[in-house]
Write a protein that holds these residues in place. Structure first.
Motif, PDB file in Angstrom:
ATOM      1  N   ALA A  71       0.830  -1.203   0.000  1.00  0.00           N
ATOM      2  CA  ALA A  71       0.000   0.000   0.000  1.00  0.00           C
ATOM      3  C   ALA A  71       0.866   1.255   0.000  1.00  0.00           C
ATOM      4  CB  ALA A  71      -0.930  -0.013   1.211  1.00  0.00           C
ATOM      5  N   MET A  72       1.973   1.204   0.717  1.00  0.00           N
ATOM      6  CA  MET A  72       2.882   2.353   0.742  1.00  0.00           C
ATOM      7  C   MET A  72       3.523   2.585  -0.621  1.00  0.00           C
ATOM      8  SD  MET A  72       4.783   1.985   4.430  1.00  0.00           S
ATOM      9  CE  MET A  72       3.957   2.528   5.937  1.00  0.00           C
ATOM     10  N   LYS A  73       3.865   1.504  -1.299  1.00  0.00           N
ATOM     11  CA  LYS A  73       4.463   1.617  -2.628  1.00  0.00           C
ATOM     12  C   LYS A  73       3.468   2.183  -3.634  1.00  0.00           C
ATOM     13  CE  LYS A  73       7.563   0.724  -5.870  1.00  0.00           C
ATOM     14  NZ  LYS A  73       8.885   1.418  -5.909  1.00  0.00           N
ATOM     15  N   LEU A  74       2.266   1.651  -3.640  1.00  0.00           N
ATOM     16  CA  LEU A  74       1.261   2.045  -4.627  1.00  0.00           C
ATOM     17  C   LEU A  74       0.778   3.485  -4.438  1.00  0.00           C
ATOM     18  CD1 LEU A  74      -0.783  -1.280  -4.687  1.00  0.00           C
ATOM     19  CD2 LEU A  74       0.635  -0.389  -6.538  1.00  0.00           C
ATOM     20  N   SER A  75       0.843   3.977  -3.202  1.00  0.00           N
ATOM     21  CA  SER A  75       0.375   5.339  -2.921  1.00  0.00           C
ATOM     22  C   SER A  75       1.502   6.364  -2.961  1.00  0.00           C
ATOM     23  CB  SER A  75      -0.289   5.387  -1.544  1.00  0.00           C
ATOM     24  OG  SER A  75       0.659   5.077  -0.527  1.00  0.00           O
ATOM     25  N   TYR A 124      -4.185  -6.265  -3.421  1.00  0.00           N
ATOM     26  CA  TYR A 124      -4.381  -5.172  -4.374  1.00  0.00           C
ATOM     27  C   TYR A 124      -4.066  -5.646  -5.786  1.00  0.00           C
ATOM     28  CZ  TYR A 124      -3.551  -2.897   0.146  1.00  0.00           C
ATOM     29  OH  TYR A 124      -3.564  -2.549   1.467  1.00  0.00           O
ATOM     30  N   GLN A 125      -4.959  -5.404  -6.710  1.00  0.00           N
ATOM     31  CA  GLN A 125      -4.787  -5.910  -8.075  1.00  0.00           C
ATOM     32  C   GLN A 125      -3.605  -5.250  -8.792  1.00  0.00           C
ATOM     33  OE1 GLN A 125      -8.358  -5.071 -10.256  1.00  0.00           O
ATOM     34  NE2 GLN A 125      -8.101  -2.844 -10.176  1.00  0.00           N
ATOM     35  N   GLU A 126      -3.150  -4.111  -8.278  1.00  0.00           N
ATOM     36  CA  GLU A 126      -2.072  -3.384  -8.944  1.00  0.00           C
ATOM     37  C   GLU A 126      -0.695  -3.985  -8.707  1.00  0.00           C
ATOM     38  OE1 GLU A 126      -5.222  -0.307  -7.728  1.00  0.00           O
ATOM     39  OE2 GLU A 126      -4.296  -2.110  -6.887  1.00  0.00           O
ATOM     40  N   ILE A 127      -0.587  -4.954  -7.806  1.00  0.00           N
ATOM     41  CA  ILE A 127       0.736  -5.483  -7.495  1.00  0.00           C
ATOM     42  C   ILE A 127       0.650  -6.969  -7.187  1.00  0.00           C
ATOM     43  CG2 ILE A 127       0.662  -5.034  -5.000  1.00  0.00           C
ATOM     44  CD1 ILE A 127       3.552  -3.957  -5.291  1.00  0.00           C
ATOM     45  N   SER A 128       1.644  -7.726  -7.641  1.00  0.00           N
ATOM     46  CA  SER A 128       1.625  -9.180  -7.431  1.00  0.00           C
ATOM     47  C   SER A 128       3.020  -9.725  -7.166  1.00  0.00           C
ATOM     48  CB  SER A 128       1.020  -9.889  -8.654  1.00  0.00           C
ATOM     49  OG  SER A 128       1.768  -9.597  -9.822  1.00  0.00           O
ATOM     50  N   GLU A 129       3.913  -8.864  -6.692  1.00  0.00           N
ATOM     51  CA  GLU A 129       5.277  -9.285  -6.399  1.00  0.00           C
ATOM     52  C   GLU A 129       5.681  -8.779  -5.024  1.00  0.00           C
ATOM     53  OE1 GLU A 129       9.805  -8.898  -8.290  1.00  0.00           O
ATOM     54  OE2 GLU A 129       8.042  -8.268  -9.441  1.00  0.00           O
TER      55      GLU A 129
END
Length: 207
Positions: A100-104, A149-154
């Motif tokens: 969440a921190m990365k995506l935001s 979160y669908q935006e990240i899978s790694e």
């Protein structure tokens, strides 16, 4: 920044917490560590409400700061955080919190916040583990392969790098994860990794 880093919940130095912040300080409560795939939404919301009400009872003004609302909107999050006096980050899954921190863009903003002497960072468990240089220290406590979160899978293994060692909460405590933390402590010793273990109730304060 000023830091109030607790092993579990608010710890045993609440009076000191009140000294770190002025009355009426605005605190953004980040609860994204509880976004793991199988989390119970009702329990998650109850914990959020309980912690926000406790902070309000100390004389602060808390609000829910959901990083999901800022995915891909780093400048918007930066502006929001600029309107606050501090943040509180709750426990849960550290790897999910890191996503969440990365995506935001919070990880980038955090580097800027470290230069401010008037900003507050508080939290417990995952909110403290995230400050290590790596999340390798807790990979057998928190699931590193949970991707809500669908935006990240790694899996993201790097922490926010405030410390060049691991923080291991719930050590030797009456906590469901205490036994697993004990094994992580042994793994750190075996690998000669630097770490600091915290028992529930203990708080690390940095001013």
């Amino acid at each position: 920044m000023k830091y109030y880093l607790s092993s579990y919940k608010f710890g045993e130095k609440v009076e000191k917490l009140k000294d770190l912040l002025p009355q009426g300080a605005k605190i953004g409560h980040i609860n994204n560590s509880k976004d793991w795939t199988t989390a119970n939404p009702e329990i998650r919301d109850d914990h959020l409400k309980e912690e926000m009400e406790f902070m309000d009872s100390l004389g602060f003004i808390s609000e829910h700061l959901d990083l999901k609302n800022y995915f891909g909107k780093e400048n918007k999050l930066r502006n929001k955080i600029a309107s606050l006096n501090g943040i509180w980050i709750s426990g849960g899954n550290t790897f999910v919190l890191r996503q969440a921190m990365k995506l935001s863009g919070f990880d980038n903003i955090f580097k800027e916040l470290q230069k401010r002497s008037d900003f507050f960072y508080g939290g417990y468990s995952a909110g403290v583990c995230i400050l290590s240089d790596s999340l390798k220290y807790i990979q057998f406590v928190d699931n590193p392969n949970d991707f809500p979160y669908q935006e990240i899978s790694e899996t993201i293994w790097d922490g926010l790098n405030l410390f060049n060692y691991g923080i291991l909460p719930h050590y030797d405590s009456n906590h469901p994860e205490s036994e697993e933390i004990g094994r992580e402590v042994k793994r750190c010793i075996d690998n000669k990794w630097l770490f600091k273990a915290l028992r529930d109730g203990e708080v690390l304060i940095i001013e």
